[in-house]
Motif scaffolding. Sequence first.
Motif, PDB file in Angstrom:
ATOM      1  N   GLY A  58      49.815  33.249  41.579  1.00  0.00           N
ATOM      2  CA  GLY A  58      48.481  32.828  41.163  1.00  0.00           C
ATOM      3  C   GLY A  58      48.137  33.263  39.756  1.00  0.00           C
ATOM      4  N   LEU A  59      48.393  34.529  39.459  1.00  0.00           N
ATOM      5  CA  LEU A  59      48.099  35.027  38.117  1.00  0.00           C
ATOM      6  C   LEU A  59      49.058  34.447  37.093  1.00  0.00           C
ATOM      7  N   GLY A  60      50.289  34.195  37.510  1.00  0.00           N
ATOM      8  CA  GLY A  60      51.295  33.661  36.597  1.00  0.00           C
ATOM      9  C   GLY A  60      51.063  32.211  36.194  1.00  0.00           C
ATOM     10  N   ILE A  61      50.401  31.438  37.030  1.00  0.00           N
ATOM     11  CA  ILE A  61      50.186  30.026  36.693  1.00  0.00           C
ATOM     12  C   ILE A  61      48.862  29.782  35.977  1.00  0.00           C
ATOM     13  N   GLY A  62      48.119  30.859  35.723  1.00  0.00           N
ATOM     14  CA  GLY A  62      46.926  30.678  34.913  1.00  0.00           C
ATOM     15  C   GLY A  62      45.627  31.184  35.494  1.00  0.00           C
ATOM     16  N   ALA A  63      45.643  31.712  36.701  1.00  0.00           N
ATOM     17  CA  ALA A  63      44.402  32.272  37.250  1.00  0.00           C
ATOM     18  C   ALA A  63      44.061  33.563  36.509  1.00  0.00           C
ATOM     19  N   ASP A  64      42.775  33.844  36.417  1.00  0.00           N
ATOM     20  CA  ASP A  64      42.314  35.042  35.721  1.00  0.00           C
ATOM     21  C   ASP A  64      42.043  36.200  36.660  1.00  0.00           C
ATOM     22  N   ASP A  65      41.916  35.906  37.958  1.00  0.00           N
ATOM     23  CA  ASP A  65      41.623  36.957  38.919  1.00  0.00           C
ATOM     24  C   ASP A  65      42.038  36.470  40.302  1.00  0.00           C
ATOM     25  N   TYR A  66      42.160  37.397  41.237  1.00  0.00           N
ATOM     26  CA  TYR A  66      42.631  37.101  42.585  1.00  0.00           C
ATOM     27  C   TYR A  66      41.870  38.010  43.528  1.00  0.00           C
ATOM     28  N   LEU A  67      41.064  37.426  44.392  1.00  0.00           N
ATOM     29  CA  LEU A  67      40.243  38.194  45.318  1.00  0.00           C
ATOM     30  C   LEU A  67      40.624  37.799  46.743  1.00  0.00           C
ATOM     31  N   VAL A  68      40.948  38.804  47.561  1.00  0.00           N
ATOM     32  CA  VAL A  68      41.432  38.559  48.917  1.00  0.00           C
ATOM     33  C   VAL A  68      40.262  38.463  49.895  1.00  0.00           C
ATOM     34  N   LYS A  69      40.322  37.446  50.777  1.00  0.00           N
ATOM     35  CA  LYS A  69      39.335  37.283  51.847  1.00  0.00           C
ATOM     36  C   LYS A  69      39.719  38.212  52.994  1.00  0.00           C
ATOM     37  N   PRO A  70      38.790  38.773  53.692  1.00  0.00           N
ATOM     38  CA  PRO A  70      37.354  38.718  53.413  1.00  0.00           C
ATOM     39  C   PRO A  70      37.020  39.632  52.237  1.00  0.00           C
ATOM     40  N   PHE A  71      36.158  39.165  51.381  1.00  0.00           N
ATOM     41  CA  PHE A  71      35.758  39.947  50.211  1.00  0.00           C
ATOM     42  C   PHE A  71      34.291  40.302  50.331  1.00  0.00           C
ATOM     43  N   ARG A  72      33.896  41.317  49.579  1.00  0.00           N
ATOM     44  CA  ARG A  72      32.489  41.703  49.537  1.00  0.00           C
ATOM     45  C   ARG A  72      31.786  40.796  48.537  1.00  0.00           C
ATOM     46  N   LEU A  73      30.689  40.223  48.931  1.00  0.00           N
ATOM     47  CA  LEU A  73      29.946  39.292  48.087  1.00  0.00           C
ATOM     48  C   LEU A  73      29.503  39.951  46.781  1.00  0.00           C
ATOM     49  N   ALA A  74      29.105  41.210  46.855  1.00  0.00           N
ATOM     50  CA  ALA A  74      28.678  41.927  45.645  1.00  0.00           C
ATOM     51  C   ALA A  74      29.837  42.047  44.659  1.00  0.00           C
ATOM     52  N   GLU A  75      31.043  42.285  45.159  1.00  0.00           N
ATOM     53  CA  GLU A  75      32.207  42.382  44.279  1.00  0.00           C
ATOM     54  C   GLU A  75      32.522  41.028  43.644  1.00  0.00           C
ATOM     55  N   LEU A  76      32.449  39.957  44.427  1.00  0.00           N
ATOM     56  CA  LEU A  76      32.673  38.620  43.865  1.00  0.00           C
ATOM     57  C   LEU A  76      31.676  38.335  42.746  1.00  0.00           C
ATOM     58  N   ARG A  77      30.399  38.611  43.007  1.00  0.00           N
ATOM     59  CA  ARG A  77      29.367  38.359  41.993  1.00  0.00           C
ATOM     60  C   ARG A  77      29.634  39.189  40.740  1.00  0.00           C
ATOM     61  N   ALA A  78      30.046  40.426  40.908  1.00  0.00           N
ATOM     62  CA  ALA A  78      30.344  41.286  39.760  1.00  0.00           C
ATOM     63  C   ALA A  78      31.535  40.754  38.967  1.00  0.00           C
ATOM     64  N   ARG A  79      32.574  40.307  39.669  1.00  0.00           N
ATOM     65  CA  ARG A  79      33.755  39.769  38.975  1.00  0.00           C
ATOM     66  C   ARG A  79      33.422  38.476  38.245  1.00  0.00           C
ATOM     67  N   VAL A  80      32.673  37.597  38.889  1.00  0.00           N
ATOM     68  CA  VAL A  80      32.272  36.350  38.235  1.00  0.00           C
ATOM     69  C   VAL A  80      31.484  36.661  36.968  1.00  0.00           C
ATOM     70  N   ASN A  81      30.516  37.551  37.073  1.00  0.00           N
ATOM     71  CA  ASN A  81      29.700  37.896  35.911  1.00  0.00           C
ATOM     72  C   ASN A  81      30.525  38.567  34.811  1.00  0.00           C
ATOM     73  N   ALA A  82      31.508  39.390  35.180  1.00  0.00           N
ATOM     74  CA  ALA A  82      32.374  40.017  34.180  1.00  0.00           C
ATOM     75  C   ALA A  82      33.203  38.967  33.440  1.00  0.00           C
ATOM     76  N   HIS A  83      33.756  38.022  34.178  1.00  0.00           N
ATOM     77  CA  HIS A  83      34.541  36.953  33.538  1.00  0.00           C
ATOM     78  C   HIS A  83      33.656  36.093  32.638  1.00  0.00           C
ATOM     79  N   LEU A  84      32.448  35.814  33.075  1.00  0.00           N
ATOM     80  CA  LEU A  84      31.535  35.012  32.246  1.00  0.00           C
ATOM     81  C   LEU A  84      31.144  35.763  30.973  1.00  0.00           C
ATOM     82  N   ARG A  85      30.936  37.069  31.073  1.00  0.00           N
ATOM     83  CA  ARG A  85      30.634  37.858  29.864  1.00  0.00           C
ATOM     84  C   ARG A  85      31.793  37.792  28.881  1.00  0.00           C
ATOM     85  N   ARG A  86      32.997  37.953  29.395  1.00  0.00           N
ATOM     86  CA  ARG A  86      34.186  37.901  28.541  1.00  0.00           C
ATOM     87  C   ARG A  86      34.315  36.520  27.906  1.00  0.00           C
TER      88      ARG A  86
END
Length: 191
Positions: A89-117
């Motif tokens: 996944g990371l090798g073909i161009g994904a920027d992050d990889y989150l395993v289900k089940p994930f914590r919603l707060a962590e997903l929101r934090a990662r999305v916001n971090a990527h958007l800031r970058r």
Amino acid sequence: MANILAVDDDRDLCTLLKTALERDGHTVETRCTGADVTSSLCRWADCILLDIMMPGEDGFAVCRRIRAQTEAPILFLTARTDEPSVLTGLGIGADDYLVKPFRLAELRARVNAHLRRQNRCRTAADTAGFQITARHEIRRQRFTGAGDICHRAAENRRNVGNTLTHISFKNVCFPNHRHRLDAGGLTKAAC
């Protein structure tokens, strides 16, 4: 704030993602299959959340297909936990990889971090515009330090008369490197 595309065959998860991310002020579009991910949606999206195990075109195939169409961060949300899947996944161009089940707060934090970058990269890109002339010269606007390598962009005749965006300029001049534009010129960075 940002346009987010969520692609997952689990409709309940799509609804949850839409609700949570819209609370953060984002606009969210959801799709249930990889075939529903169009070029126009890719250009619209500032961030893409992508499941791997979907019927038909899987997330890996979708990522390969859309990576050339967008610079938006792609985050895999998947139940696949094996190391080869993460590395693929990371090798073909994904920027992050989150395993289900994930914590919603962590997903929101990662999305916001990527958007800031992503916004930092876009802010740097706003300082550069390159006008290609028929004499194969580049007029630099608010940009210094590119040197002779800029002429690679001018050598391609289809660029003549066009203003290249930061991404187009970078892809023409530096096809195998990642660079960042800032007030001091062109420097290597993880942008």
